[in-house]
Design an enzyme around this catalytic site. Structure first.
Site, PDB file in Angstrom:
ATOM      1  N   HIS A   1       0.841  -1.201   0.000  1.00 52.97           N
ATOM      2  CA  HIS A   1       0.000   0.000   0.000  1.00 52.97           C
ATOM      3  C   HIS A   1       0.878   1.253   0.000  1.00 52.97           C
ATOM      4  CE1 HIS A   1      -3.409   2.591   1.182  1.00 52.97           C
ATOM      5  NE2 HIS A   1      -2.538   3.176   1.985  1.00 52.97           N
TER       6      HIS A   1
ATOM      7  N   ASP B   1      -1.535  -9.595  -0.474  1.00 52.08           N
ATOM      8  CA  ASP B   1      -0.629  -8.693  -1.197  1.00 52.08           C
ATOM      9  C   ASP B   1      -1.412  -7.876  -2.212  1.00 52.08           C
ATOM     10  OD1 ASP B   1       1.652  -7.443  -2.157  1.00 52.08           O
ATOM     11  OD2 ASP B   1       2.083  -9.046  -3.600  1.00 52.08           O
TER      12      ASP B   1
ATOM     13  N   GLU C   1       0.931  -2.550   4.144  1.00 55.80           N
ATOM     14  CA  GLU C   1       1.542  -1.233   3.980  1.00 55.80           C
ATOM     15  C   GLU C   1       3.057  -1.348   4.099  1.00 55.80           C
ATOM     16  OE1 GLU C   1       0.525   3.382   5.075  1.00 55.80           O
ATOM     17  OE2 GLU C   1      -0.131   1.809   6.445  1.00 55.80           O
TER      18      GLU C   1
END
Length: 738
Positions: free
Chosen positions: A659, A707, A716
């Site tokens: 992310h 993922d 993240e």
């Protein structure tokens, strides 16, 4: 935090059943355009039964042009199917489709970003609502294009009461190994997922397929952290170097791996190189990082409001500060003192360890090792990189003459959350300083004091400035010991709330004592209840639990604190606990949270526990600690239930959709994936983001990960997590080179 794209499934859109409720009104546009709205710069019209939007060119963000419908009802915990038909001309455009809040602060609960074609496709997604609201919105954000284009949509549907989507991750072969490398003289372990209860034969094969070692597995029963029935394999006795080895057992062949120290030397560099592309306030050079070039972010160049003249939140202060520079904290554009503090400590500690540890190699962290703009200045590159953040931390201190002088602002970020993808240079929002906190002030005191002793040989003026700031911060924190950050201050950036600063006081006192030898700091340490407490715990240290940082430095950095032997024994005792956890775990990791409830950022917790084991090796020289620390890397690099490496660019199957607003290739093919050496946060049992909630409900421990760039709670990237990876990569590389 914002979310992003999902995988499309081109499937027929079914009618709502008796148990399902349609939330969108007039999604087929059979009765015209009402109640759909468009932004003023978009011309909407009906064409062949579809709603088509003529989108202007020259807008910056996707939300600058939009079509939507408000007053959508959502029920917390219910699953919804969002579906629609969409096309675009010319092809290749990527609308952002959201389900969110139609009023301030315009939270996004779910979003996808499919690339639409001229002929059109049908899209269908399932997610779980995180809130109850009657002020929801379904929106199609179509801005951000340099050129005008035409977007059409039909059969828009948001159906509640649908069953959650069943997500079955592809875990590949049942043999789990470290997919990168084992050290020739180090531990070599693997985990086999099998229903067999008897011992099984295994073979180690080289790249040519020749069996070079063999043995029998050890049954381990059910692994509670994954729900799998497993057996263990130990092939440590094989020490020859090579590439492309595989393990074979129970009819399964593992993914390939090397037996070599070489990859860890590269990972040591790559995990540290990550920080250059996280920098704020500087242009990222393609010559230094091919494929990652971008303009400087938040320097006051339009559309940025910039970080060079930032006001406080209303009512917090009446001054403005230049807080440019530093590292972006994670996948957003925020900069946070407490997370910056622990990340900086870990990089500085990595360098300091290289100077005093028996296997330390400071030359491997020296000038020219990281290819950064400062390379060639006769200062170790790791110190140059850490200084980029230290300069920002110093700027966050309240100036003399102002109320709360010497304290540090807790954080600086956008007024509201931004969406993905968004380069830092394209962020149009106002930035604000948030209230000072005792925790941020003590993070500044600790890292500035640490810096004062490490930079003195290279820049005495900077070292003196850092120490002065550290002492000022300490005094300010003593005067304001309970100014805690609010847990409700989470709009536009993470809250990083914390209701106890005793651990930060202990850490700061330790760093100030190690740098100055001052009696007041020694007295504080010896009187603190934390000095004799277990400051490590089962899940280890992080930005909110920092007493262990002070304990580790007191144990390893030479000093004359009375009773230091007891301090060193406490580190060894903690390492014994983590080592026992590792030995008992079928996947060989020093982490077993209560109820197998994995923390947010669990991969960094695993690495930080391994760091404590590594420090015990540095203190005692006992091989068991060295091997335990080295073995801990296996989980991160593929020996886990999902059979994947969590480090981008390392391993045959590795995380690469972390992310991030600018490492966003999954959303925009013009943008890159995260750079090699980027660590994903890892399994998180709380699965706070809607994307993960829609796919991982009921997940067990290690399986609470996906993922995908949308899954900010499991996937993240963050500066403190990569600091843990960089530290441990350096340690393992040192063992292979020694």
């Amino acid at each position: 935090m914002a979310l992003a794209a999902a995988t499309l499934t081109a499937v027929p859109v079914g009618k709502a059943t008796a148990d399902e409720v349609e939330q969108v009104r007039n999604g087929s546009f059979a009765t015209g355009m009402d109640p759909w709205w468009t932004t003023t710069n978009v011309t909407g019209e009906l064409s062949d039964g579809m709603l088509c939007a003529n989108v202007p060119g020259g807008t910056t963000n996707r939300w600058d042009a939009a079509v939507g419908q408000n007053d959508i009802a959502l029920v917390k915990g219910d699953s919804y199917r969002l579906s629609f038909k969409a096309s675009g001309s010319p092809e290749g455009h990527v609308p952002r489709v959201i389900v969110g809040l139609s009023v301030s602060p315009y939270d996004t609960y779910y979003e996808v970003s499919p690339q639409v074609s001229v002929s059109g496709n049908t899209y269908s997604y399932t997610f779980t609502s995180p809130v109850d609201t009657v002020q929801g919105q379904v929106g199609f954000q179509v801005g951000g294009s340099a050129d005008p284009w035409r977007f059409c949509m039909d059969d828009v549907s948001l159906v509640g009461g649908v069953p959650p989507e069943v997500y079955e991750p592809d875990t590949g072969p049942r043999m789990r190994v470290n997919q990168v490398a084992y050290l020739p003289a180090g531990p070599k372990n693997a985990t086999l997922v099998t229903t067999a209860t008897e011992r099984l034969p295994w073979q180690l094969k080289d790249a040519a397929g020749t069996t070079v070692a063999h043995g029998r597995t050890v049954p381990r029963g059910e692994d509670a952290s994954s729900g799998q029935h497993v057996q263990s394999i130990d092939f440590s006795s094989y020490r020859k170097r090579g590439r492309g080895f595989t393990l074979v057992a129970d009819g399964e062949t593992s993914r390939p791996f090397d037996i070599s120290p070489v990859p860890y030397g590269q990972l040591r560099a790559d995990a540290l190189k990550y920080y250059y592309t996280q920098r704020s306030g500087i242009e990222i050079s393609d010559a230094l990082r091919p494929g990652y070039a971008r303009p400087a972010g938040h320097v006051g160049t339009a559309p940025n409001k910039g970080d060079v003249d930032v006001p406080c939140q209303p009512g917090v202060c009446d001054y403005r500060l230049d807080v440019s520079g530093g590292w972006y904290d994670a996948g957003d554009h925020g900069k946070y003192v407490v997370n910056g503090g622990v990340a900086t400590w870990q990089l500085l500690n990595e360098y300091e360890r290289s100077r005093w540890a028996r296997t330390g190699q400071p030359a491997k962290l020296g000038d020219g090792t990281l290819a950064i703009p400062e390379s060639g200045n006769k200062v170790p590159d790791i110190l140059d990189e850490a200084r980029w953040e230290l300069e920002f931390l110093l700027k966050m201190q309240v100036p003399q003459g102002e109320p709360l002088a010497g304290m540090a602002h807790h954080k600086i970020h956008d007024v509201n959350w931004t969406g993905l993808p968004l380069l830092p240079s394209d962020d149009p929002q106002q930035r604000e300083l948030h209230p000072p906190s005792t925790q941020a002030t003590l993070n500044l005191a600790a890292t500035a004091a640490q810096a004062a002793r490490l930079y003195r040989p290279y820049d005495r003026a900077f070292a003196s400035r850092a120490l002065k700031a550290a002492e000022s911060a300490w005094a300010a924190a003593e005067a304001h010991p309970e100014m805690y950050p609010s847990e409700s201050d989470g709009i536009g950036g993470g809250a990083y709330s914390d209701s106890d600063a005793k651990d930060e006081f202990y850490w700061a006192a330790a760093e100030l004592y190690l740098t100055t030898g001052g009696k007041q700091f020694a007295d504080y340490l010896l009187a603190s209840p934390l000095h004799t407490a277990d400051v490590f715990g089962a899940t280890g240290f992080d930005w909110g639990r920092t007493a262990a940082l002070g304990r580790l430095d007191l144990a390893t950095v030479p000093n004359r604190l009375p009773g230091r032997d007891r301090v060193r024994r406490s580190v060894v005792k903690a390492a014994d606990t983590y080592l026992a956890t590792l030995d008992a775990h079928p996947y060989g990791l020093p982490y077993a949270p209560a109820g197998n409830s994995y923390d947010w950022g669990s991969n960094s917790q695993i690495l930080n526990n391994a760091l404590v084991i590594a420090e015990a090796y540095d203190i005692t020289g006992r091989t068991a600690y060295r091997d335990g620390a080295v073995q801990s890397m296996d989980y991160i690099l593929g020996r886990n239930a999902l059979n994947q490496s969590y480090v981008t660019g390392y391993g045959e199957v590795a995380s690469h959709n972390e992310h991030s607003r600018w490492y966003a290739h999954e959303l925009d093919q013009a943008l890159p994936n995260p750079p090699k050496g980027t660590l994903a946060g890892g399994a998180n049992s709380s699965i706070q983001d809607p994307y993960a909630q829609g796919k991982l409900q009921g997940c067990v421990g290690q399986f609470c990960y996906i993922d995908d760039i949308q899954s900010w709670s499991t996937n993240e990237t963050a500066i403190n997590w990569n600091a843990a990876l960089a530290w441990m990569a350096a340690f393992v590389a040192d063992q292979g080179d020694s």
